[in-house]
Write a protein that holds these residues in place. Structure first.
Motif, PDB file in Angstrom:
ATOM      1  N   PHE A   1      22.300 -34.375  37.930  1.00  6.82           N
ATOM      2  CA  PHE A   1      23.155 -33.809  38.966  1.00  6.82           C
ATOM      3  C   PHE A   1      24.153 -32.821  38.354  1.00  6.82           C
ATOM      4  CE2 PHE A   1      27.061 -33.831  41.514  1.00  6.82           C
ATOM      5  CZ  PHE A   1      26.548 -33.381  42.723  1.00  6.82           C
ATOM      6  N   ALA A   2      24.738 -33.185  37.227  1.00  7.83           N
ATOM      7  CA  ALA A   2      25.683 -32.289  36.554  1.00  7.83           C
ATOM      8  C   ALA A   2      24.999 -30.981  36.161  1.00  7.83           C
ATOM      9  CB  ALA A   2      26.287 -32.970  35.334  1.00  7.83           C
ATOM     10  N   ALA A   3      23.794 -31.080  35.594  1.00  9.73           N
ATOM     11  CA  ALA A   3      23.062 -29.874  35.190  1.00  9.73           C
ATOM     12  C   ALA A   3      22.725 -29.024  36.407  1.00  9.73           C
ATOM     13  CB  ALA A   3      21.797 -30.253  34.437  1.00  9.73           C
ATOM     14  N   LYS A   4      22.280 -29.660  37.483  1.00 11.96           N
ATOM     15  CA  LYS A   4      21.926 -28.924  38.699  1.00 11.96           C
ATOM     16  C   LYS A   4      23.155 -28.233  39.284  1.00 11.96           C
ATOM     17  CE  LYS A   4      19.584 -29.366  43.099  1.00 11.96           C
ATOM     18  NZ  LYS A   4      18.847 -30.233  44.012  1.00 11.96           N
ATOM     19  N   THR A   5      24.286 -28.925  39.281  1.00 11.22           N
ATOM     20  CA  THR A   5      25.534 -28.349  39.782  1.00 11.22           C
ATOM     21  C   THR A   5      25.921 -27.108  38.983  1.00 11.22           C
ATOM     22  OG1 THR A   5      26.287 -30.525  40.502  1.00 11.22           O
ATOM     23  CG2 THR A   5      27.975 -28.844  40.229  1.00 11.22           C
ATOM     24  N   MET A   6      25.635 -27.137  37.682  1.00 13.78           N
ATOM     25  CA  MET A   6      25.942 -26.000  36.817  1.00 13.78           C
ATOM     26  C   MET A   6      24.852 -24.933  36.900  1.00 13.78           C
ATOM     27  SD  MET A   6      27.588 -27.861  33.415  1.00 13.78           S
ATOM     28  CE  MET A   6      26.018 -28.401  32.827  1.00 13.78           C
ATOM     29  N   GLY A   7      23.751 -25.237  37.588  1.00 13.57           N
ATOM     30  CA  GLY A   7      22.645 -24.291  37.696  1.00 13.57           C
ATOM     31  C   GLY A   7      21.893 -24.117  36.394  1.00 13.57           C
ATOM     32  N   ARG A   8      21.781 -25.201  35.612  1.00 15.77           N
ATOM     33  CA  ARG A   8      21.168 -25.097  34.291  1.00 15.77           C
ATOM     34  C   ARG A   8      20.023 -26.081  34.118  1.00 15.77           C
ATOM     35  NH1 ARG A   8      26.373 -25.183  30.455  1.00 15.77           N
ATOM     36  NH2 ARG A   8      24.983 -24.302  28.908  1.00 15.77           N
ATOM     37  N   GLU A   9      19.117 -25.726  33.224  1.00 13.55           N
ATOM     38  CA  GLU A   9      18.087 -26.646  32.779  1.00 13.55           C
ATOM     39  C   GLU A   9      18.767 -27.655  31.855  1.00 13.55           C
ATOM     40  OE1 GLU A   9      15.053 -26.522  33.989  1.00 13.55           O
ATOM     41  OE2 GLU A   9      15.492 -24.717  35.121  1.00 13.55           O
ATOM     42  N   VAL A  10      18.045 -28.702  31.426  1.00 11.58           N
ATOM     43  CA  VAL A  10      18.738 -29.775  30.721  1.00 11.58           C
ATOM     44  C   VAL A  10      17.876 -30.423  29.643  1.00 11.58           C
ATOM     45  CG1 VAL A  10      18.060 -31.546  32.410  1.00 11.58           C
ATOM     46  CG2 VAL A  10      20.162 -31.865  31.104  1.00 11.58           C
ATOM     47  N   THR A  11      18.547 -30.823  28.555  1.00  9.12           N
ATOM     48  CA  THR A  11      17.974 -31.775  27.609  1.00  9.12           C
ATOM     49  C   THR A  11      18.833 -33.025  27.699  1.00  9.12           C
ATOM     50  OG1 THR A  11      19.296 -31.018  25.720  1.00  9.12           O
ATOM     51  CG2 THR A  11      17.133 -30.019  26.010  1.00  9.12           C
ATOM     52  N   LEU A  12      18.187 -34.175  27.608  1.00  9.48           N
ATOM     53  CA  LEU A  12      18.890 -35.445  27.781  1.00  9.48           C
ATOM     54  C   LEU A  12      18.326 -36.472  26.820  1.00  9.48           C
ATOM     55  CD1 LEU A  12      20.754 -37.327  29.579  1.00  9.48           C
ATOM     56  CD2 LEU A  12      18.678 -37.804  30.874  1.00  9.48           C
TER      57      LEU A  12
ATOM     58  N   LYS B   1      13.267 -29.401  32.111  1.00 11.88           N
ATOM     59  CA  LYS B   1      14.019 -30.639  31.893  1.00 11.88           C
ATOM     60  C   LYS B   1      13.309 -31.412  30.790  1.00 11.88           C
ATOM     61  CE  LYS B   1      15.476 -30.969  36.676  1.00 11.88           C
ATOM     62  NZ  LYS B   1      14.467 -30.442  37.596  1.00 11.88           N
ATOM     63  N   ILE B   2      14.050 -31.678  29.702  1.00 14.79           N
ATOM     64  CA  ILE B   2      13.487 -32.360  28.541  1.00 14.79           C
ATOM     65  C   ILE B   2      14.204 -33.684  28.343  1.00 14.79           C
ATOM     66  CG2 ILE B   2      13.085 -32.248  26.055  1.00 14.79           C
ATOM     67  CD1 ILE B   2      13.201 -29.166  26.304  1.00 14.79           C
ATOM     68  N   LEU B   3      13.434 -34.753  28.253  1.00 12.22           N
ATOM     69  CA  LEU B   3      13.972 -36.081  27.960  1.00 12.22           C
ATOM     70  C   LEU B   3      13.589 -36.436  26.533  1.00 12.22           C
ATOM     71  CD1 LEU B   3      15.301 -38.754  28.868  1.00 12.22           C
ATOM     72  CD2 LEU B   3      13.029 -39.484  29.658  1.00 12.22           C
ATOM     73  N   ILE B   4      14.570 -36.874  25.745  1.00 13.63           N
ATOM     74  CA  ILE B   4      14.355 -37.254  24.356  1.00 13.63           C
ATOM     75  C   ILE B   4      14.596 -38.757  24.250  1.00 13.63           C
ATOM     76  CG2 ILE B   4      15.048 -36.900  21.964  1.00 13.63           C
ATOM     77  CD1 ILE B   4      16.278 -34.174  22.936  1.00 13.63           C
ATOM     78  N   ILE B   5      13.562 -39.502  23.812  1.00 15.79           N
ATOM     79  CA  ILE B   5      13.705 -40.942  23.644  1.00 15.79           C
ATOM     80  C   ILE B   5      13.365 -41.324  22.213  1.00 15.79           C
ATOM     81  CG2 ILE B   5      13.265 -41.461  26.083  1.00 15.79           C
ATOM     82  CD1 ILE B   5      10.415 -42.294  25.326  1.00 15.79           C
TER      83      ILE B   5
END
Length: 166
Positions: free
Chosen positions: A83-94, A2-6
């Motif tokens: 939650f959307a990423a978890k529902t899709m079973g995927r890692e995430v960048t945000l 899980k990557i957060l970009i600020i």
């Protein structure tokens, strides 16, 4: 992962998220503004595409909505993305975390937090970014955006490798 970009408006967050989407198509890629734009579309009856194309025109209202949501529940937009990423079973960048209370509510959910810094960047007066003081936070990795997207991407690839999760 899980990557957060600020970073401030105009620093290159969306550019970086787009490059990561090309490099890691198996990951989900979100911006908190995606959810705000969807809410605005429901309220104004403008299409999502229209709001995206005229984002600067809608920015004051987007900031207002984001602030209200963040004041009511600091992590609501990020939680929706995770939650959307978890529902899709995927890692995430945000990207799109802008305020201190929001950052503190969600930071521990991320494996890597990237702070995009672009020298000479002048965000709009409507920008509500409050995280300038987090450049020295031990949870944050600074990524310099010198205007060359490939340089920024290489810095991020090295930061991802440093996590040991790739």
């Amino acid at each position: 992962m899980k990557i957060l970009i600020i970073g401030e408006q105009g620093s290159g967050k969306t550019t970086l998220r787009s490059m990561l989407a090309e490099m890691f198509p198996e990951m989900a890629h979100f911006s908190t503004s995606d959810f705000i734009i969807s809410l605005m579309s429901d309220q104004t009856l403008d299409t999502i595409d229209h709001i995206r194309r005229h984002k600067e025109q809608f920015r004051p209202e987007m900031v207002n909505i984001g602030n209200k949501l963040c004041d009511a529940y600091a992590g609501v937009l990020v939680s929706a993305c995770l939650f959307a990423a978890k529902t899709m079973g995927r890692e995430v960048t945000l990207d799109g975390v802008r305020r201190i209370n929001e950052f503190e509510a969600v930071a521990d959910n991320f494996d890597l937090i990237l702070y995009i810094e672009r020298e000479g960047n002048e965000p709009s007066k409507e920008d509500n970014f409050e995280l300038q003081g987090y450049k020295t936070d031990s949870r944050v990795t600074i990524v310099e955006n010198n205007g060359e997207p490939k340089d920024m991407l290489w810095s991020v690839i090295n930061a991802i490798k440093d996590t040991g999760q790739v």
